[in-house]
Design a protein around this motif. Sequence first.
Motif, PDB file in Angstrom:
ATOM      1  N   PRO A   1       0.807  -1.232   0.000  1.00 57.99           N
ATOM      2  CA  PRO A   1       0.000   0.000   0.000  1.00 57.99           C
ATOM      3  C   PRO A   1       0.839   1.280   0.000  1.00 57.99           C
ATOM      4  CG  PRO A   1      -0.980  -1.622   1.462  1.00 57.99           C
ATOM      5  CD  PRO A   1       0.329  -2.185   1.025  1.00 57.99           C
ATOM      6  N   PRO A   2       1.913   1.401   0.811  1.00 58.91           N
ATOM      7  CA  PRO A   2       2.703   2.634   0.739  1.00 58.91           C
ATOM      8  C   PRO A   2       3.325   2.856  -0.641  1.00 58.91           C
ATOM      9  CG  PRO A   2       3.208   1.428   2.756  1.00 58.91           C
ATOM     10  CD  PRO A   2       2.381   0.527   1.918  1.00 58.91           C
ATOM     11  N   ARG A   3       3.764   1.779  -1.274  1.00 55.10           N
ATOM     12  CA  ARG A   3       4.360   1.906  -2.598  1.00 55.10           C
ATOM     13  C   ARG A   3       3.303   2.334  -3.618  1.00 55.10           C
ATOM     14  NH1 ARG A   3       9.168  -0.533  -4.082  1.00 55.10           N
ATOM     15  NH2 ARG A   3       9.714  -0.286  -1.901  1.00 55.10           N
ATOM     16  N   ARG A   4       2.081   1.866  -3.444  1.00 53.73           N
ATOM     17  CA  ARG A   4       0.997   2.272  -4.349  1.00 53.73           C
ATOM     18  C   ARG A   4       0.705   3.765  -4.213  1.00 53.73           C
ATOM     19  NH1 ARG A   4      -3.164  -2.426  -5.384  1.00 53.73           N
ATOM     20  NH2 ARG A   4      -1.843  -4.249  -5.085  1.00 53.73           N
ATOM     21  N   GLU A   5       0.648   4.232  -2.983  1.00 53.11           N
ATOM     22  CA  GLU A   5       0.400   5.662  -2.763  1.00 53.11           C
ATOM     23  C   GLU A   5       1.517   6.497  -3.377  1.00 53.11           C
ATOM     24  OE1 GLU A   5      -2.188   7.029  -1.685  1.00 53.11           O
ATOM     25  OE2 GLU A   5      -3.281   5.600  -0.418  1.00 53.11           O
ATOM     26  N   ALA A   6       2.760   6.032  -3.210  1.00 48.79           N
ATOM     27  CA  ALA A   6       3.892   6.758  -3.781  1.00 48.79           C
ATOM     28  C   ALA A   6       3.825   6.767  -5.301  1.00 48.79           C
ATOM     29  CB  ALA A   6       5.197   6.130  -3.296  1.00 48.79           C
ATOM     30  N   LEU A   7       3.401   5.662  -5.890  1.00 52.09           N
ATOM     31  CA  LEU A   7       3.304   5.577  -7.346  1.00 52.09           C
ATOM     32  C   LEU A   7       2.249   6.538  -7.879  1.00 52.09           C
ATOM     33  CD1 LEU A   7       4.021   4.268 -10.051  1.00 52.09           C
ATOM     34  CD2 LEU A   7       2.383   2.438  -9.518  1.00 52.09           C
ATOM     35  N   LEU A   8       1.095   6.602  -7.226  1.00 48.68           N
ATOM     36  CA  LEU A   8       0.042   7.527  -7.658  1.00 48.68           C
ATOM     37  C   LEU A   8       0.524   8.973  -7.577  1.00 48.68           C
ATOM     38  CD1 LEU A   8      -3.022   5.822  -5.928  1.00 48.68           C
ATOM     39  CD2 LEU A   8      -2.608   5.952  -8.389  1.00 48.68           C
ATOM     40  N   ALA A   9       1.219   9.292  -6.506  1.00 46.29           N
ATOM     41  CA  ALA A   9       1.725  10.666  -6.350  1.00 46.29           C
ATOM     42  C   ALA A   9       2.773  10.985  -7.413  1.00 46.29           C
ATOM     43  CB  ALA A   9       2.306  10.841  -4.950  1.00 46.29           C
ATOM     44  N   ARG A  10       3.647  10.040  -7.700  1.00 43.65           N
ATOM     45  CA  ARG A  10       4.691  10.262  -8.694  1.00 43.65           C
ATOM     46  C   ARG A  10       4.089  10.450 -10.092  1.00 43.65           C
ATOM     47  NH1 ARG A  10       9.216  12.591 -10.303  1.00 43.65           N
ATOM     48  NH2 ARG A  10      10.658  11.245 -11.433  1.00 43.65           N
ATOM     49  N   ALA A  11       3.085   9.656 -10.430  1.00 45.18           N
ATOM     50  CA  ALA A  11       2.439   9.792 -11.730  1.00 45.18           C
ATOM     51  C   ALA A  11       1.774  11.152 -11.867  1.00 45.18           C
ATOM     52  CB  ALA A  11       1.421   8.674 -11.929  1.00 45.18           C
ATOM     53  N   PHE A  12       1.121  11.610 -10.808  1.00 48.90           N
ATOM     54  CA  PHE A  12       0.465  12.927 -10.848  1.00 48.90           C
ATOM     55  C   PHE A  12       1.503  14.036 -11.010  1.00 48.90           C
ATOM     56  CE2 PHE A  12      -1.399  16.641  -8.628  1.00 48.90           C
ATOM     57  CZ  PHE A  12      -2.498  16.846  -9.450  1.00 48.90           C
ATOM     58  N   GLU A  13       2.610  13.867 -10.318  1.00 52.30           N
ATOM     59  CA  GLU A  13       3.688  14.853 -10.419  1.00 52.30           C
ATOM     60  C   GLU A  13       4.244  14.933 -11.840  1.00 52.30           C
ATOM     61  OE1 GLU A  13       8.310  15.301  -8.777  1.00 52.30           O
ATOM     62  OE2 GLU A  13       7.027  13.687  -8.072  1.00 52.30           O
ATOM     63  N   LEU A  14       4.368  13.776 -12.512  1.00 56.83           N
ATOM     64  CA  LEU A  14       4.938  13.721 -13.852  1.00 56.83           C
ATOM     65  C   LEU A  14       3.923  14.054 -14.940  1.00 56.83           C
ATOM     66  CD1 LEU A  14       6.933  10.372 -13.485  1.00 56.83           C
ATOM     67  CD2 LEU A  14       7.942  12.649 -13.740  1.00 56.83           C
ATOM     68  N   GLY A  15       2.631  14.036 -14.602  1.00 58.31           N
ATOM     69  CA  GLY A  15       1.610  14.142 -15.637  1.00 58.31           C
ATOM     70  C   GLY A  15       1.534  12.875 -16.469  1.00 58.31           C
ATOM     71  N   ALA A  16       1.858  11.754 -15.852  1.00 62.28           N
ATOM     72  CA  ALA A  16       1.921  10.468 -16.553  1.00 62.28           C
ATOM     73  C   ALA A  16       0.641   9.671 -16.340  1.00 62.28           C
ATOM     74  CB  ALA A  16       3.125   9.653 -16.069  1.00 62.28           C
ATOM     75  N   ILE A  17       0.380   8.760 -17.260  1.00 64.27           N
ATOM     76  CA  ILE A  17      -0.715   7.801 -17.142  1.00 64.27           C
ATOM     77  C   ILE A  17      -0.138   6.473 -16.665  1.00 64.27           C
ATOM     78  CG2 ILE A  17      -2.317   6.366 -18.488  1.00 64.27           C
ATOM     79  CD1 ILE A  17      -3.466   9.061 -17.921  1.00 64.27           C
ATOM     80  N   ILE A  18      -0.813   5.846 -15.702  1.00 61.24           N
ATOM     81  CA  ILE A  18      -0.435   4.514 -15.225  1.00 61.24           C
ATOM     82  C   ILE A  18      -1.333   3.482 -15.891  1.00 61.24           C
ATOM     83  CG2 ILE A  18      -0.300   2.985 -13.230  1.00 61.24           C
ATOM     84  CD1 ILE A  18       0.059   5.453 -11.463  1.00 61.24           C
ATOM     85  N   ILE A  19      -0.744   2.439 -16.434  1.00 62.42           N
ATOM     86  CA  ILE A  19      -1.514   1.266 -16.853  1.00 62.42           C
ATOM     87  C   ILE A  19      -1.402   0.229 -15.752  1.00 62.42           C
ATOM     88  CG2 ILE A  19      -1.734  -0.624 -18.492  1.00 62.42           C
ATOM     89  CD1 ILE A  19      -0.652   1.168 -20.655  1.00 62.42           C
ATOM     90  N   GLU A  20      -2.535  -0.098 -15.147  1.00 64.40           N
ATOM     91  CA  GLU A  20      -2.594  -1.178 -14.156  1.00 64.40           C
ATOM     92  C   GLU A  20      -3.083  -2.435 -14.863  1.00 64.40           C
ATOM     93  OE1 GLU A  20      -4.791  -2.423  -9.931  1.00 64.40           O
ATOM     94  OE2 GLU A  20      -5.464  -0.657 -11.042  1.00 64.40           O
ATOM     95  N   ASP A  21      -2.187  -3.358 -15.118  1.00 68.82           N
ATOM     96  CA  ASP A  21      -2.531  -4.613 -15.780  1.00 68.82           C
ATOM     97  C   ASP A  21      -2.883  -5.632 -14.699  1.00 68.82           C
ATOM     98  OD1 ASP A  21      -2.810  -6.851 -17.338  1.00 68.82           O
ATOM     99  OD2 ASP A  21      -0.951  -6.565 -18.466  1.00 68.82           O
ATOM    100  N   ASP A  22      -4.179  -5.872 -14.526  1.00 66.84           N
ATOM    101  CA  ASP A  22      -4.665  -6.771 -13.466  1.00 66.84           C
ATOM    102  C   ASP A  22      -5.058  -8.097 -14.115  1.00 66.84           C
ATOM    103  OD1 ASP A  22      -5.196  -7.272 -10.802  1.00 66.84           O
ATOM    104  OD2 ASP A  22      -7.253  -6.567 -10.915  1.00 66.84           O
ATOM    105  N   TYR A  23      -4.062  -8.824 -14.579  1.00 64.80           N
ATOM    106  CA  TYR A  23      -4.287  -9.907 -15.529  1.00 64.80           C
ATOM    107  C   TYR A  23      -4.830 -11.196 -14.921  1.00 64.80           C
ATOM    108  CZ  TYR A  23       0.312 -11.331 -13.810  1.00 64.80           C
ATOM    109  OH  TYR A  23       1.362 -11.690 -13.011  1.00 64.80           O
ATOM    110  N   ASP A  24      -4.539 -11.508 -13.660  1.00 67.66           N
ATOM    111  CA  ASP A  24      -5.018 -12.793 -13.112  1.00 67.66           C
ATOM    112  C   ASP A  24      -5.268 -12.755 -11.610  1.00 67.66           C
ATOM    113  OD1 ASP A  24      -2.483 -12.774 -12.047  1.00 67.66           O
ATOM    114  OD2 ASP A  24      -1.844 -14.689 -12.886  1.00 67.66           O
ATOM    115  N   SER A  25      -5.615 -11.578 -11.091  1.00 75.96           N
ATOM    116  CA  SER A  25      -5.735 -11.459  -9.633  1.00 75.96           C
ATOM    117  C   SER A  25      -7.037 -12.025  -9.088  1.00 75.96           C
ATOM    118  CB  SER A  25      -5.600  -9.988  -9.215  1.00 75.96           C
ATOM    119  OG  SER A  25      -6.640  -9.222  -9.788  1.00 75.96           O
TER     120      SER A  25
END
Length: 477
Positions: free
Chosen positions: A267-291
């Motif tokens: 969870p902390p890494r997920r929060e950091a990833l969301l913040a980093r993407a927003f900072e960069l103006g980047a789009i995240i692809i979450e590939d949830d292939y077999d969960s």
Amino acid sequence: MELHVVINGRKDLAEQLYQQLREAIGSGRLAAGAQLPPSRLLAEQLGVSRKTVSDTYSTLTYEGLLIGKTGRGTFVNAGTPQSEHLQTAPDLACAAQLAKWQALPSPMRHPTRDGTLRYEFIGGATSRNQFPQDEWRRCTQDALRRIAQNSGFYSQPEGLPALRSAIAGHIAFSRGVKCRDSDIIVTNGAQQALDLIARVVLEPGSIVAMEDPGYSPARQLFMAMGARVAGVPVDDQGIQVDRIPDGTRLIYVTPSHQFPLGMPMSPPRREALLARAFELGAIIIEDDYDSEFRYEGRPTDSLQSMDSRGVVTYVGTFSKTLLPELRLGYAVLPPAIHGAVLKAKQLTDQHSSTLPQWALAKFISEGYLLKHIRRCHAVYAGRRERILQRLAGDLSSWFEAVPTVAGFHMAALCKVPVDIPLLMQLARQVEVGLYPLDVFFHDTPVRPGLIIGFGAIETLDIDPALDKVRDILKQIG
């Protein structure tokens, strides 16, 4: 269907017909074994006498290009050599571009039916014996009835409303995804979803950050579009967010079941990833292939359900829960890119086939999908447990399993030096399909080992197959 022959004027009719049929056979347009129309029908089509056609057929038969079969008709002789006047790739102006595409590896290409081994540990494949044939047949019959009642026009590029509604309900229930029907686009598998998103987000030279090791087909897709792919190392908490480079435009991750190692993102890494993407103006692809297949601990939220800024595109597939051959996937798109991706889908293939869409919509809404997942979960859990027992037992001298709680593949890392190519080669000789980890590494140092899929191998085949692997390991030292 009429044979394509064009007769000009009224002169040399037999010669015109002869030359066109001879060219069609020589070029392969009339394939070996193809049946020609009866002389009477072809004469009516061309507006010539039947004798003209019959004489032409006789000449070509004499030359060995045609063969007559009593009571059946006239056919192209199967032994007819075909002329080759084709341009070669090096002669084309696009030769360099063709070479780039041809050089792309295919590390996850599944074997053909003829190439399948007796014991297959390939990842990303399911056992056909688990597929609910009767339920799917009923849903397909319903789909055929619906298609018969439709107008005959093209369908919506975003997918049938019934299927998008069914998908929205399913992923909200099983994965906590927050979306409306209108946020979803139905695609031909998850790979097309990745392609469409990359088309609208990337330009040549754009930076894509993705896990390293990571899903090779995604990496190759981004590179083929001219992007610069930055491999970002992973640890036991997932992608190392602080190593995502500045200027990144797209971030590709598999947070629920990291591919190929298997650990979930914390969870902390997920929060950091969301913040980093927003900072960069980047789009995240979450590939949830077999969960959907989870065996230990509490379920984790999807990354998309934690996104309050509209930077996550959630990509899913039914290839893992049903069959890869169905080629049905979807993307849940944030508002910023929805319109562009929809236009790209329309320009790419207009829309995905509606027959499997109608069938899948009913399959989900009738509860068959959840029932199927529960049934497969029990089967995969047993297979997973047996493989873990063997890796902790008589195979422990060579391999150790990477802890994983979801999906139907696991990674086994080498504890001692093992000649993986030799192991794979010798295993194939005894009908065991093994697959290496090294093809999924890009920039980070390779950790040698195997990716062990347990979706396609039958439970009773696991021990005999791993016995063969153990014996080979002893043999090669």
